[in-house]
Design a protein around this motif. Structure first.
Motif, PDB file in Angstrom:
ATOM      1  N   TRP A  59       0.841  -1.203   0.000  1.00  0.00           N
ATOM      2  CA  TRP A  59       0.000   0.000   0.000  1.00  0.00           C
ATOM      3  C   TRP A  59       0.875   1.252   0.000  1.00  0.00           C
ATOM      4  O   TRP A  59       0.598   2.212  -0.725  1.00  0.00           O
ATOM      5  N   ASP A  60       1.924   1.234   0.808  1.00  0.00           N
ATOM      6  CA  ASP A  60       2.838   2.383   0.849  1.00  0.00           C
ATOM      7  C   ASP A  60       3.528   2.581  -0.495  1.00  0.00           C
ATOM      8  O   ASP A  60       3.679   3.714  -0.964  1.00  0.00           O
ATOM      9  N   ALA A  61       3.933   1.495  -1.116  1.00  0.00           N
ATOM     10  CA  ALA A  61       4.650   1.570  -2.399  1.00  0.00           C
ATOM     11  C   ALA A  61       3.769   2.073  -3.535  1.00  0.00           C
ATOM     12  O   ALA A  61       4.258   2.747  -4.448  1.00  0.00           O
ATOM     13  N   ILE A  62       2.487   1.767  -3.501  1.00  0.00           N
ATOM     14  CA  ILE A  62       1.623   2.177  -4.611  1.00  0.00           C
ATOM     15  C   ILE A  62       0.961   3.542  -4.391  1.00  0.00           C
ATOM     16  O   ILE A  62       0.239   4.020  -5.264  1.00  0.00           O
ATOM     17  N   ARG A  63       1.226   4.171  -3.260  1.00  0.00           N
ATOM     18  CA  ARG A  63       0.598   5.468  -2.983  1.00  0.00           C
ATOM     19  C   ARG A  63       0.851   6.473  -4.117  1.00  0.00           C
ATOM     20  O   ARG A  63      -0.103   7.109  -4.586  1.00  0.00           O
ATOM     21  N   PRO A  64       2.094   6.633  -4.603  1.00  0.00           N
ATOM     22  CA  PRO A  64       2.302   7.577  -5.720  1.00  0.00           C
ATOM     23  C   PRO A  64       1.570   7.138  -6.993  1.00  0.00           C
ATOM     24  O   PRO A  64       1.039   7.966  -7.739  1.00  0.00           O
ATOM     25  N   LEU A  65       1.513   5.844  -7.216  1.00  0.00           N
ATOM     26  CA  LEU A  65       0.814   5.309  -8.380  1.00  0.00           C
ATOM     27  C   LEU A  65      -0.694   5.593  -8.273  1.00  0.00           C
ATOM     28  O   LEU A  65      -1.328   5.999  -9.258  1.00  0.00           O
TER      29      LEU A  65
END
Length: 171
Positions: A59-65
């Motif tokens: 979830w943290d990794a896809i926040r910018p996406l």
């Protein structure tokens, strides 16, 4: 005497018309409550709690996406970003060996779907109890469900219970 007879017939008719419905609804409520409480001690529920923390890095990794998906007005670009996000979930689950817990969680909703299909469950109680979870889980794992189905074989019906609940309870 006529008043007593009419009252008796009225009570009898009311009981015949509505008494069975009340008893059936009570039975549905009891069955639904039992199903919900057994779910809380099931492998599916344990998978739910385990995955909620295990997916935090994803979830943290896809926040910018996710922000890019929301901000873009270009439909083609949005589709590319969504596909990228979907693939990242599948890769994340595979790399962290979370396919087993994901499978257990997704399959655990089949019992609720069957319960509604057979009218054993109280629809409103079930909706109020699991609607938010069904919405979150189905939307999160939909790409994974589709990937498993694309493999074919017995997995073609994978996630059907969760999907049915999503469309039945949420719309």
């Amino acid at each position: 005497m006529l008043l007593v007879a009419l009252t008796g017939w009225g009570v009898y008719t009311f009981d015949k018309l509505f008494g069975a419905d009340v008893a059936a609804e009570r039975q549905q409520i009891a069955y639904t409550e039992d199903l919900l409480s057994t779910f809380q001690v099931s492998p599916g529920y344990r998978a739910y709690t385990d995955l909620s923390s295990a997916l935090k890095p994803w979830w943290d990794a896809i926040r910018p996406l996710q922000s890019s998906i929301m901000e873009t007005g270009d439909d083609a670009r949005k589709a590319e970003l969504i596909a990228e996000r979907d693939q990242s979930l599948i890769a994340f689950l595979r790399s962290r060996e979370l396919n087993g817990p994901a499978d257990a969680l997704i399959r655990s909703f089949e019992r609720f779907s069957r319960c509604l299909d057979t009218d054993l469950c109280h629809r409103d109680l079930l909706r109020r109890s699991i609607e938010i979870d069904v919405k979150l889980i189905y939307r999160t794992f939909r790409p994974y469900i589709r990937a498993v189905r694309e493999r074919g074989g017995v997995d073609r019906s994978f996630g059907r219970g969760l999907e049915t609940l999503y469309y039945d309870l949420i719309g």
